[in-house]
Enzyme design. Structure first.
Site, PDB file in Angstrom:
ATOM      1  N   ARG A 171      14.419  -3.736  -8.084  1.00  0.00           N
ATOM      2  CA  ARG A 171      14.428  -4.946  -7.255  1.00  0.00           C
ATOM      3  C   ARG A 171      15.853  -5.458  -7.054  1.00  0.00           C
ATOM      4  NH1 ARG A 171       9.264  -7.552 -10.419  1.00  0.00           N
ATOM      5  NH2 ARG A 171       7.596  -6.823  -9.052  1.00  0.00           N
ATOM      6  N   PHE A 210       0.763 -19.039  -3.493  1.00  0.00           N
ATOM      7  CA  PHE A 210       1.205 -17.856  -2.739  1.00  0.00           C
ATOM      8  C   PHE A 210       0.152 -16.746  -2.705  1.00  0.00           C
ATOM      9  CE2 PHE A 210       2.810 -17.488  -7.121  1.00  0.00           C
ATOM     10  CZ  PHE A 210       2.299 -16.244  -7.499  1.00  0.00           C
ATOM     11  N   THR A 218      10.782 -10.614 -11.476  1.00  0.00           N
ATOM     12  CA  THR A 218       9.891 -10.870 -10.337  1.00  0.00           C
ATOM     13  C   THR A 218      10.701 -11.304  -9.118  1.00  0.00           C
ATOM     14  OG1 THR A 218       8.116 -11.486 -11.855  1.00  0.00           O
ATOM     15  CG2 THR A 218       7.899 -12.222  -9.562  1.00  0.00           C
ATOM     16  N   ASN A 266       9.152  -7.969  -2.820  1.00  0.00           N
ATOM     17  CA  ASN A 266       9.943  -7.371  -3.915  1.00  0.00           C
ATOM     18  C   ASN A 266       9.631  -5.892  -4.168  1.00  0.00           C
ATOM     19  OD1 ASN A 266       7.536  -7.641  -5.286  1.00  0.00           O
ATOM     20  ND2 ASN A 266       8.258  -9.175  -6.751  1.00  0.00           N
ATOM     21  N   LYS A 276       5.014  -1.137  -2.959  1.00  0.00           N
ATOM     22  CA  LYS A 276       4.303  -2.057  -2.066  1.00  0.00           C
ATOM     23  C   LYS A 276       4.564  -1.681  -0.595  1.00  0.00           C
ATOM     24  CE  LYS A 276       4.465  -5.825  -5.487  1.00  0.00           C
ATOM     25  NZ  LYS A 276       4.911  -7.219  -5.756  1.00  0.00           N
ATOM     26  N   TYR A 330      -4.917  -8.531  -8.508  1.00  0.00           N
ATOM     27  CA  TYR A 330      -4.139  -9.749  -8.774  1.00  0.00           C
ATOM     28  C   TYR A 330      -5.027 -10.912  -9.234  1.00  0.00           C
ATOM     29  CZ  TYR A 330       0.329  -7.917  -6.956  1.00  0.00           C
ATOM     30  OH  TYR A 330       1.499  -7.226  -6.786  1.00  0.00           O
TER      31      TYR A 330
HETATM   32  P1  DAT Z   1       5.465  -9.308 -11.175  1.00  0.00           P
HETATM   33  O1  DAT Z   1       5.194  -8.561  -9.891  1.00  0.00           O
HETATM   34  O2  DAT Z   1       6.929  -9.299 -11.507  1.00  0.00           O
HETATM   35  O3  DAT Z   1       4.595  -8.854 -12.319  1.00  0.00           O
HETATM   36  P2  DAT Z   1       3.722 -11.635 -11.005  1.00  0.00           P
HETATM   37  O4  DAT Z   1       2.668 -10.765 -11.620  1.00  0.00           O
HETATM   38  O5  DAT Z   1       3.987 -12.956 -11.633  1.00  0.00           O
HETATM   39  O6  DAT Z   1       5.126 -10.846 -10.910  1.00  0.00           O
HETATM   40  O7  DAT Z   1       3.376 -11.906  -9.475  1.00  0.00           O
HETATM   41  C1  DAT Z   1       2.853 -10.857  -8.679  1.00  0.00           C
HETATM   42  C2  DAT Z   1       3.537 -10.874  -7.346  1.00  0.00           C
HETATM   43  O8  DAT Z   1       3.257 -12.105  -6.677  1.00  0.00           O
HETATM   44  C3  DAT Z   1       5.057 -10.797  -7.386  1.00  0.00           C
HETATM   45  O9  DAT Z   1       5.520  -9.465  -7.506  1.00  0.00           O
HETATM   46  C4  DAT Z   1       5.419 -11.414  -6.083  1.00  0.00           C
HETATM   47  C5  DAT Z   1       4.383 -12.482  -5.879  1.00  0.00           C
HETATM   48  N1  DAT Z   1       4.877 -13.761  -6.360  1.00  0.00           N
HETATM   49  C6  DAT Z   1       5.003 -14.176  -7.646  1.00  0.00           C
HETATM   50  N2  DAT Z   1       5.515 -15.415  -7.705  1.00  0.00           N
HETATM   51  C7  DAT Z   1       5.704 -15.789  -6.413  1.00  0.00           C
HETATM   52  C8  DAT Z   1       6.221 -16.955  -5.786  1.00  0.00           C
HETATM   53  N3  DAT Z   1       6.641 -17.997  -6.502  1.00  0.00           N
HETATM   54  N4  DAT Z   1       6.295 -16.970  -4.437  1.00  0.00           N
HETATM   55  C9  DAT Z   1       5.874 -15.926  -3.692  1.00  0.00           C
HETATM   56  N5  DAT Z   1       5.391 -14.780  -4.224  1.00  0.00           N
HETATM   57  C10 DAT Z   1       5.300 -14.735  -5.556  1.00  0.00           C
END
Ligand code: DAT
Ligand code: MG
Length: 150
Positions: free
Chosen positions: A104, A59, A93, A114, A11, A51
Protein backbone atom coordinates in the site's frame (compact mmCIF):
# COMPACT_ATOMS: atom_id res chain seq x y z
CA UNK A 1 4.47 -23.12 11.77
CA UNK A 2 5.59 -23.31 8.14
CA UNK A 3 2.07 -24.25 7.01
CA UNK A 4 0.21 -21.19 8.29
CA UNK A 5 -2.20 -19.91 5.63
CA UNK A 6 -3.42 -16.41 4.81
CA UNK A 7 -6.03 -15.04 2.43
CA UNK A 8 -4.67 -12.28 0.18
CA UNK A 9 -6.95 -10.54 -2.32
CA UNK A 10 -6.05 -8.00 -4.99
CA UNK A 11 -9.01 -5.61 -5.02
CA UNK A 12 -10.70 -4.31 -8.20
CA UNK A 13 -8.46 -1.20 -8.29
CA UNK A 14 -5.32 -3.35 -8.10
CA UNK A 15 -6.58 -5.44 -11.01
CA UNK A 16 -7.57 -2.39 -13.10
CA UNK A 17 -4.22 -0.72 -12.45
CA UNK A 18 -2.25 -3.69 -13.72
CA UNK A 19 -0.62 -4.55 -10.40
CA UNK A 20 -1.49 -8.27 -10.27
CA UNK A 21 1.93 -9.50 -11.37
CA UNK A 22 3.90 -7.13 -9.13
CA UNK A 23 1.87 -8.10 -6.06
CA UNK A 24 2.04 -11.85 -6.68
CA UNK A 25 5.78 -11.54 -7.32
CA UNK A 26 6.30 -10.01 -3.87
CA UNK A 27 4.71 -12.99 -2.12
CA UNK A 28 6.57 -15.49 -4.34
CA UNK A 29 9.89 -13.74 -3.80
CA UNK A 30 9.41 -13.56 -0.04
CA UNK A 31 9.18 -17.36 -0.02
CA UNK A 32 5.49 -17.98 0.45
CA UNK A 33 3.86 -20.85 -1.44
CA UNK A 34 0.82 -20.16 -3.60
CA UNK A 35 -1.85 -22.75 -2.84
CA UNK A 36 -4.96 -21.17 -4.41
CA UNK A 37 -5.68 -18.47 -7.00
CA UNK A 38 -8.65 -17.29 -9.04
CA UNK A 39 -10.03 -14.20 -10.76
CA UNK A 40 -13.61 -13.66 -9.68
CA UNK A 41 -16.21 -10.88 -9.61
CA UNK A 42 -17.83 -11.27 -6.21
CA UNK A 43 -21.50 -10.58 -5.50
CA UNK A 44 -22.47 -7.97 -2.94
CA UNK A 45 -23.93 -10.74 -0.75
CA UNK A 46 -20.60 -12.60 -0.78
CA UNK A 47 -18.67 -9.41 0.07
CA UNK A 48 -21.07 -8.60 2.90
CA UNK A 49 -20.07 -11.96 4.42
CA UNK A 50 -16.37 -11.26 3.87
CA UNK A 51 -16.67 -7.84 5.55
CA UNK A 52 -19.38 -8.84 8.10
CA UNK A 53 -17.33 -7.36 10.98
CA UNK A 54 -17.60 -3.90 9.37
CA UNK A 55 -21.38 -3.86 8.76
CA UNK A 56 -22.70 -0.66 10.31
CA UNK A 57 -19.60 1.43 9.55
CA UNK A 58 -20.42 4.57 7.53
CA UNK A 59 -18.10 3.47 4.70
CA UNK A 60 -19.59 -0.07 4.50
CA UNK A 61 -22.02 0.48 1.55
CA UNK A 62 -19.31 2.20 -0.51
CA UNK A 63 -16.81 -0.53 0.38
CA UNK A 64 -19.18 -3.26 -0.84
CA UNK A 65 -19.96 -1.39 -4.10
CA UNK A 66 -16.25 -0.82 -4.81
CA UNK A 67 -15.36 -4.43 -4.08
CA UNK A 68 -18.17 -5.67 -6.38
CA UNK A 69 -17.30 -3.23 -9.18
CA UNK A 70 -14.96 -5.60 -11.01
CA UNK A 71 -12.94 -8.77 -10.71
CA UNK A 72 -10.61 -9.43 -7.80
CA UNK A 73 -7.71 -11.86 -7.57
CA UNK A 74 -8.34 -14.24 -4.67
CA UNK A 75 -5.23 -16.03 -3.41
CA UNK A 76 -4.08 -18.19 -0.53
CA UNK A 77 -0.43 -18.25 0.53
CA UNK A 78 1.21 -20.70 2.90
CA UNK A 79 4.39 -20.30 4.94
CA UNK A 80 6.07 -19.27 8.18
CA UNK A 81 4.00 -16.67 10.06
CA UNK A 82 2.04 -16.01 6.83
CA UNK A 83 -0.77 -13.98 8.44
CA UNK A 84 1.30 -11.45 10.37
CA UNK A 85 4.01 -11.24 7.71
CA UNK A 86 1.37 -10.74 5.02
CA UNK A 87 -0.04 -7.80 6.96
CA UNK A 88 3.44 -6.27 7.25
CA UNK A 89 3.89 -6.65 3.48
CA UNK A 90 0.54 -4.87 2.92
CA UNK A 91 1.26 -1.88 5.17
CA UNK A 92 -1.40 -0.01 7.15
CA UNK A 93 -5.09 0.28 6.26
CA UNK A 94 -4.45 3.92 5.30
CA UNK A 95 -1.89 3.95 2.47
CA UNK A 96 -0.58 7.36 3.61
CA UNK A 97 0.42 5.74 6.91
CA UNK A 98 2.08 2.79 5.14
CA UNK A 99 5.86 2.64 4.91
CA UNK A 100 7.57 2.84 1.53
CA UNK A 101 8.42 -0.74 0.64
CA UNK A 102 5.00 -2.01 1.67
CA UNK A 103 2.42 -2.74 -1.04
CA UNK A 104 0.00 0.00 0.00
CA UNK A 105 2.90 2.37 0.73
CA UNK A 106 4.28 1.86 -2.77
CA UNK A 107 1.08 1.73 -4.84
CA UNK A 108 -1.84 3.49 -3.11
CA UNK A 109 -2.94 6.80 -1.58
CA UNK A 110 -6.59 6.58 -0.45
CA UNK A 111 -7.96 4.32 2.30
CA UNK A 112 -10.99 3.51 0.13
CA UNK A 113 -8.74 2.45 -2.78
CA UNK A 114 -5.99 0.56 -0.99
CA UNK A 115 -5.69 -2.19 -3.67
CA UNK A 116 -5.23 -5.26 -1.47
CA UNK A 117 -6.76 -7.26 1.37
CA UNK A 118 -4.93 -9.51 3.84
CA UNK A 119 -6.29 -11.58 6.72
CA UNK A 120 -5.68 -10.05 10.17
CA UNK A 121 -5.60 -13.24 12.28
CA UNK A 122 -5.15 -16.98 11.78
CA UNK A 123 -8.78 -17.52 12.76
CA UNK A 124 -10.08 -14.97 10.24
CA UNK A 125 -7.72 -16.35 7.58
CA UNK A 126 -9.27 -19.80 7.89
CA UNK A 127 -12.79 -18.27 7.74
CA UNK A 128 -11.91 -16.25 4.64
CA UNK A 129 -10.25 -19.20 2.90
CA UNK A 130 -13.39 -21.28 3.50
CA UNK A 131 -15.58 -18.44 2.17
CA UNK A 132 -13.57 -17.80 -1.02
CA UNK A 133 -12.33 -21.33 -1.69
CA UNK A 134 -15.06 -23.78 -0.62
CA UNK A 135 -13.49 -26.12 -3.20
CA UNK A 136 -10.31 -26.19 -1.07
CA UNK A 137 -6.67 -25.32 -1.75
CA UNK A 138 -3.81 -27.17 -3.47
CA UNK A 139 -1.35 -29.46 -1.72
CA UNK A 140 2.14 -29.81 -3.17
CA UNK A 141 5.76 -29.70 -2.12
CA UNK A 142 7.76 -26.74 -3.42
CA UNK A 143 11.29 -27.65 -4.59
CA UNK A 144 12.48 -24.39 -2.99
CA UNK A 145 11.33 -25.40 0.48
CA UNK A 146 14.69 -26.71 1.81
CA UNK A 147 16.27 -23.44 0.62
CA UNK A 148 13.69 -21.24 2.34
CA UNK A 149 13.50 -23.12 5.68
CA UNK A 150 16.24 -24.69 7.81
P1 DAT B 1 -7.71 -3.69 6.45
O1 DAT B 1 -8.10 -3.83 5.00
O2 DAT B 1 -6.38 -3.01 6.59
O3 DAT B 1 -7.79 -4.99 7.21
P2 DAT B 1 -10.21 -2.98 7.77
O4 DAT B 1 -10.46 -4.45 7.88
O5 DAT B 1 -10.32 -2.16 9.01
O6 DAT B 1 -8.75 -2.69 7.13
O7 DAT B 1 -11.19 -2.33 6.70
C1 DAT B 1 -11.47 -3.04 5.50
C2 DAT B 1 -11.42 -2.07 4.35
O8 DAT B 1 -12.44 -1.08 4.52
C3 DAT B 1 -10.13 -1.27 4.21
O9 DAT B 1 -9.14 -2.00 3.52
C4 DAT B 1 -10.60 -0.08 3.46
C5 DAT B 1 -11.99 0.17 3.98
N1 DAT B 1 -11.95 1.15 5.05
C6 DAT B 1 -11.54 0.96 6.33
N2 DAT B 1 -11.63 2.10 7.03
C7 DAT B 1 -12.13 3.02 6.17
C8 DAT B 1 -12.45 4.40 6.26
N3 DAT B 1 -12.29 5.07 7.40
N4 DAT B 1 -12.91 5.03 5.16
C9 DAT B 1 -13.09 4.37 3.99
N5 DAT B 1 -12.79 3.06 3.83
C10 DAT B 1 -12.34 2.41 4.90
MG1 MG C 1 -9.43 -6.20 7.69
Amino acid sequence: PNNERTYIMIKPDGVQRGLIGKIITRFEERGFKLIALKLVTATEAHLEKHYADLAGKPFFPGLIKYMASGPVIATVWEGLDAVKTGRVMLGATNPLASPIGSIRGDYALAVGRNIIHGSDSVENAEKEIALWFPEGTAQYTSVAEPWIYE
